[in-house]
Enzyme design. Structure first.
Site, mmCIF file in Angstrom:
data_model
loop_
_atom_site.group_PDB
_atom_site.id
_atom_site.type_symbol
_atom_site.label_atom_id
_atom_site.label_comp_id
_atom_site.label_asym_id
_atom_site.label_seq_id
_atom_site.Cartn_x
_atom_site.Cartn_y
_atom_site.Cartn_z
ATOM 1 N N GLY A 175 99.297 8.179 -69.102
ATOM 2 C CA GLY A 175 100.735 8.176 -69.311
ATOM 3 C C GLY A 175 101.522 8.831 -68.205
ATOM 4 N N PHE A 176 100.904 9.705 -67.409
ATOM 5 C CA PHE A 176 101.628 10.431 -66.378
ATOM 6 C C PHE A 176 101.366 9.900 -64.977
ATOM 7 C CE2 PHE A 176 101.463 14.117 -69.467
ATOM 8 C CZ PHE A 176 102.738 13.872 -69.921
ATOM 9 N N LYS A 221 95.721 13.833 -58.642
ATOM 10 C CA LYS A 221 96.532 13.367 -59.762
ATOM 11 C C LYS A 221 97.952 13.121 -59.249
ATOM 12 C CE LYS A 221 97.829 14.913 -64.442
ATOM 13 N NZ LYS A 221 97.601 15.990 -65.433
ATOM 14 N N PRO A 274 98.453 7.661 -62.109
ATOM 15 C CA PRO A 274 97.051 7.444 -61.764
ATOM 16 C C PRO A 274 96.388 8.680 -61.145
ATOM 17 C CG PRO A 274 98.458 6.541 -60.060
ATOM 18 C CD PRO A 274 99.379 7.079 -61.130
ATOM 19 N N VAL A 275 95.049 8.629 -61.120
ATOM 20 C CA VAL A 275 94.244 9.647 -60.451
ATOM 21 C C VAL A 275 93.340 8.937 -59.446
ATOM 22 C CG1 VAL A 275 92.444 11.381 -60.730
ATOM 23 C CG2 VAL A 275 94.292 11.238 -62.394
ATOM 24 N N LEU A 324 90.573 6.271 -59.841
ATOM 25 C CA LEU A 324 89.603 6.684 -60.850
ATOM 26 C C LEU A 324 90.055 6.314 -62.256
ATOM 27 C CD1 LEU A 324 88.770 10.270 -59.512
ATOM 28 C CD2 LEU A 324 87.366 8.211 -59.294
ATOM 29 N N ASP A 334 95.995 19.414 -75.961
ATOM 30 C CA ASP A 334 95.609 18.013 -75.741
ATOM 31 C C ASP A 334 94.117 17.894 -75.446
ATOM 32 O OD1 ASP A 334 96.226 15.306 -75.726
ATOM 33 O OD2 ASP A 334 96.473 15.259 -73.565
#
Length: 880
Positions: free
Chosen positions: A574-575, A592, A577-578, A570, A689
């Protein structure tokens, strides 16, 4: 000439005075029920005939004659104009219908100023029956009109209200209508229709008995003179923002529910105002179901909520001293220290007989308490705590509590009163105690409900404690080893808090948990991760059963995502992929995947997993579970079919989908979600955020705030916190946070302001270019506002299809939120109030801290790039 053509001709001639006398002659030849359909008032000289309707000034409501489903009976009622299917919200003659064949009936104002419904023989069918309202000389000036809020009123010649339908409700309460109940018995009740086709009074009645704190009841009228014969459902007490016995009930800033207890006058007033669903109604059905319905853009009706909706909602489903949990099997069980009154009936599934106490309370057996040689009381009663409950009926409100008194003061009051069976200390209410049978208790699975302390004999409490002590501690250790680390960690802290008597084994278990994490046996307290986990989890203990959080097998995740196929991807940030996944039960999820090389470690993972799981709100994304295997850390969320807001807002091809109504709804939804985090959740949360890509959209384009990896819990009394690591997204971080690491709820308010201005304009604040000017997005928006050209900020794709007043209100709020000084920014409570009212805030100051793009930036004038690739709302960490 056909009759209908003659009618249209007559109506057309009304505008020509030269045909006035011809009209009088022709009209006298027509049957009385032919006419021009709509009128704006009823007077002595202008009665309302069948076929005519009285319409409110804004054409929102309509009053006229109707026959339910073409039945043989005719009534006078009020309904929303032009919304289908028609729902009649008030009926005048619900007990005395007219015959359909009687076409000469009319509604008129009488010579004494009353409203009267008469049949063809001029016999009174229904009347307001208020004697001597006005003198006969002023009767001609009395008029009955229908207001835009649905209130049907009779005004005298000075415009004062003589009578109004809101004082005589039927089965429906409209927004801003007040339901009042008083000790005198002259209250306003809702009474259901007998059937869907019969408006005569049915058997279900809704009202608020005058008590403190108030609660709503639905009763069943069994035919006796006492209309409140049998309780059918109750809401639980009002805690000044919601009814604590209604799971998932929105708070006051969302739905405008209001309850006003006037104990001196012995009255209770209930009303509501749905600013985001202005066309709505609450009604009680012939089956006793209470529903809130709303209509969007005058379309069809939608159910927003309804109650009761499961067997546990029915009053006293498990009888006295029984507790009902809808997700359990069987749904009923006895409270601790109680057993079924009839085991035979209980096994049959008939739980209404309830439970009885196993051991008498000490104060029931002794008048003088036993005292040991050291002066210490022995064998005294104690309390057993139950969490997440709809508390029992028949509470007593201890009004004498002082503001600084606590739950312990409430406990002592109950303990010192032998007739006290339980107590609860409820936020915004205070101390409630019970001296009657504990009935209608329900246990919730989510974060609803409150804690209840049930009085038990000392011996019963001893049994419960021994059950814990007698269980070999190695059984717990075995459980922790046999399950993955996350579930074991959650269970461990829940266990320690629930059973403090096993604290003697704490050091041993600390070493056990450390071994599970690292394989080492060093000192537990030296391991920062476990220690911080313990401190953080303390806030959540008792709020949820940790075993309810689903722990997924890694192999099942591989199958769900087709081995993390790129076609299932999707987005990425920075952390990591989803991915979109399909579970074995057919449910779609978003997964996630936190890569081992990402900046998000175990602390952020734990933070998001636990925090978002415990925060339950319709405008927050819902986490379903997690998965941990070696370096793999995965979070599983509900799937949002419309992905994130930026996929529409910044895409020139897709942003047309976001009409103004949708954008306004998104702004409202995000505001509600933030207000919940800042003020109404059980802990105060700063998101840190908030940005366009972290606003997900469900199938109806309703917004949900996501990505809580950077969120922080702060004390409610704490204004500012400092962090050594500034994390967030460029353009959304407030000045004090980006420059000095200071964050507070006003940091989120700043981000919200940026978000609002982006939603209005479809322009990225970090990619904005004004040709030949060194001017940032926020400064540009402020200049337009200051020069009275605020509407020029609106996305040109909307054309003229937007509400200028709503746009300017949102722009004003957005600019107030992005002011440089945190003190100048409103709170989210202020924002919610401004969004839902006509109240204006102060004049916003020019924001100086703003992202500026060079005048030679290659982007063309006012052009926006396509949507962010950060579709899955993954946080980008940026240092100072």
């Amino acid at each position: 000439m056909p009759m209908d053509i003659r009618i249209r001709s007559i109506c057309a001639l009304l505008n020509g005075s030269m045909f006035f006398f011809l009209f009088i002659i022709l009209f006298s030849l027509l049957p009385s029920h032919y006419h021009c359909a709509e009128v704006d008032e009823i007077t002595l000289l202008q009665p309302l005939a069948q076929g005519q309707t009285l319409v409110s000034p804004g054409h929102i409501f309509e009053l006229g004659f109707f026959s339910p489903n073409n039945s043989a009976k005719r009534y006078v009622g009020i309904w929303h104009k032009d919304i289908s299917p028609r729902k009649v919200v008030w009926v005048a003659n619900r007990e005395k219908p007219l015959a359909v064949a009687d076409t000469s009936a009319n509604l008129t104002v009488t010579s004494n100023g009353n409203l009267k419904l008469v049949d063809g023989k001029q016999k009174s069918i229904w009347s307001t029956n208020i004697a001597s309202l006005v003198s006969s000389s002023n009767t001609s000036s009395v008029a009955a009109v229908l207001l835009d809020n649905g209130n049907f009123v009779v005004n005298d010649h000075l415009g004062a209200e003589l009578w109004k339908s809101f004082d005589y409700p039927g089965d429906t309460v409209l927004p801003n209508m007040v339901l009042r109940e008083s000790k005198s018995g002259k209250g306003h009740f809702l009474r259901s229709w007998k059937t869907e086709n019969d408006p005569s009074p049915g058997k279900f009645i809704l009202g608020l008995p005058p008590q403190a704190p108030s609660q709503v009841f639905i009763w069943i009228n069994n035919g006796s003179n006492d209309s409140h014969s049998i309780p059918f459902w109750r809401s639980g007490p009002w805690d000044k923002s919601s009814f604590i016995g209604v799971p998932g009930m929105d708070h006051r800033y969302i739905n405008g529910y209001s309850v006003d207890d006037n104990l001196k006058q012995g009255t209770v007033d209930f009303s509501y105002s749905l600013y985001d669903k202005p066309v709505a109604y609450i009604y009680i059905s012939p089956e006793g179901i209470l529903r809130l319905r709303f209509s969007k853009n005058n379309g069809k009706w939608y159910d927003f909520w309804q109650i009761p909706k499961n067997p546990c909602d029915i009053y006293g489903a498990c009888g006295p001293f029984g507790v009902c949990k809808a997700s359990a099997s069987p749904i009923c069980k006895c409270l601790k220290g109680f057993v079924p009154k009839s085991h035979v009936e209980w096994r049959k599934g008939n739980w209404t007989g309830g439970c009885v106490r196993q051991t008498k309370l000490f104060c029931e057996r002794q008048t003088n308490k036993s005292v040991s040689s050291r002066g210490k009381k022995v064998d005294d009663d104690g309390f057993w705590k139950m969490v997440k409950l709809k508390i029992p009926d028949s509470h007593e409100f201890i009004t004498a509590l002082k503001p600084k008194e606590t739950s312990n003061d409430c406990k002592l009051r109950c303990l010192n009163n032998c007739s006290c069976l339980a107590y609860a200390f409820v936020n915004n209410i205070g101390c409630l105690v019970w001296s009657k049978d504990l009935i209608d208790i329900q246990q919730f699975s989510a974060s609803d409900g409150v804690d209840l302390y049930i009085r038990l004999a000392h011996s019963e409490l001893g049994k419960l404690t021994r059950r814990v002590r007698d269980k070999p501690f190695h059984a717990l250790a075995h459980y922790l080893f046999m399950h993955n680390f996350i579930k074991g960690l959650l269970l461990f802290f829940w266990f320690i808090d629930r059973y403090p008597d096993v604290a003697c084994c704490f050091a041993q278990t600390q070493r056990l948990m450390l071994y599970m994490q690292t394989g080492q046996t060093q000192n537990f307290e030296s391991t920062g991760m476990i220690k911080s986990s313990r401190d953080g989890l303390r806030e959540y203990i008792g709020k949820h059963d940790p075993l309810e959080l689903q722990i997924y097998d890694f192999d099942s995740i591989l199958i769900a995502t087709n081995n993390f196929s790129v076609t299932n991807k999707l987005g990425e940030g920075g952390f990591g992929p989803v991915y979109k996944g399909m579970l074995q039960d057919g449910k779609e999820v978003a997964i996630k995947r936190l890569s081992s090389s990402s900046g998000q470690g175990i602390e952020e993972f734990k933070n998001e997993m636990l925090l978002i799981y415990n925060l339950q709100h319709k405008n927050l994304v819902r986490i379903m579970g997690c998965c941990v295997k070696e370096d793999e850390k995965l979070l599983i969320y509900e799937f949002m079919p419309n992905r994130s807001l930026d996929t529409f807002l910044f895409d020139t091809r897709k942003r047309a989908v976001l009409d103004w109504v949708t954008r306004f709804n998104i702004i409202h939804g995000v505001a509600r979600g933030l207000l919940y985090l800042h003020h109404d959740s059980y802990v105060k949360v700063i998101h840190r955020d908030l940005k366009v890509s972290n606003i997900l959209l469900d199938e109806k384009m309703n917004p949900k705030i996501s990505d809580f990896g950077l969120a922080r819990i702060v004390e409610r009394t704490q204004n500012l916190e400092n962090t050594q690591k500034v994390v967030g997204t460029r353009g959304y971080m407030s000045p004090e946070y980006a420059m000095g690491g200071m964050f507070s709820e006003k940091s989120d308010v700043y981000s919200f302001g940026v978000l609002v201005l982006e939603i209005i304009s479809s322009k990225k604040n970090t990619n904005f270019c004004l040709y030949d000017q060194q001017l940032g997005f926020l400064a540009y928006a402020w200049n337009l506002w200051n020069e009275g050209r605020g509407l020029e900020l609106v996305d040109e794709i909307l054309g003229d299809s937007y509400s200028s007043s709503e746009v300017l209100k949102c722009m004003h709020i957005g600019l107030l939120c992005v002011q440089d000084n945190a003190v100048d920014r409103p709170t989210m409570a202020d924002v919610a109030m401004m969004l839902s009212s006509e109240k204006d805030g102060p004049q916003p100051k020019l924001p100086l801290f703003t992202i500026q793009i060079s005048a030679y930036h290659p982007q063309p004038h006012f052009e926006n790039t396509n949507s962010s690739k950060n579709e899955a709302s993954i946080t980008m960490i940026e240092g100072r």
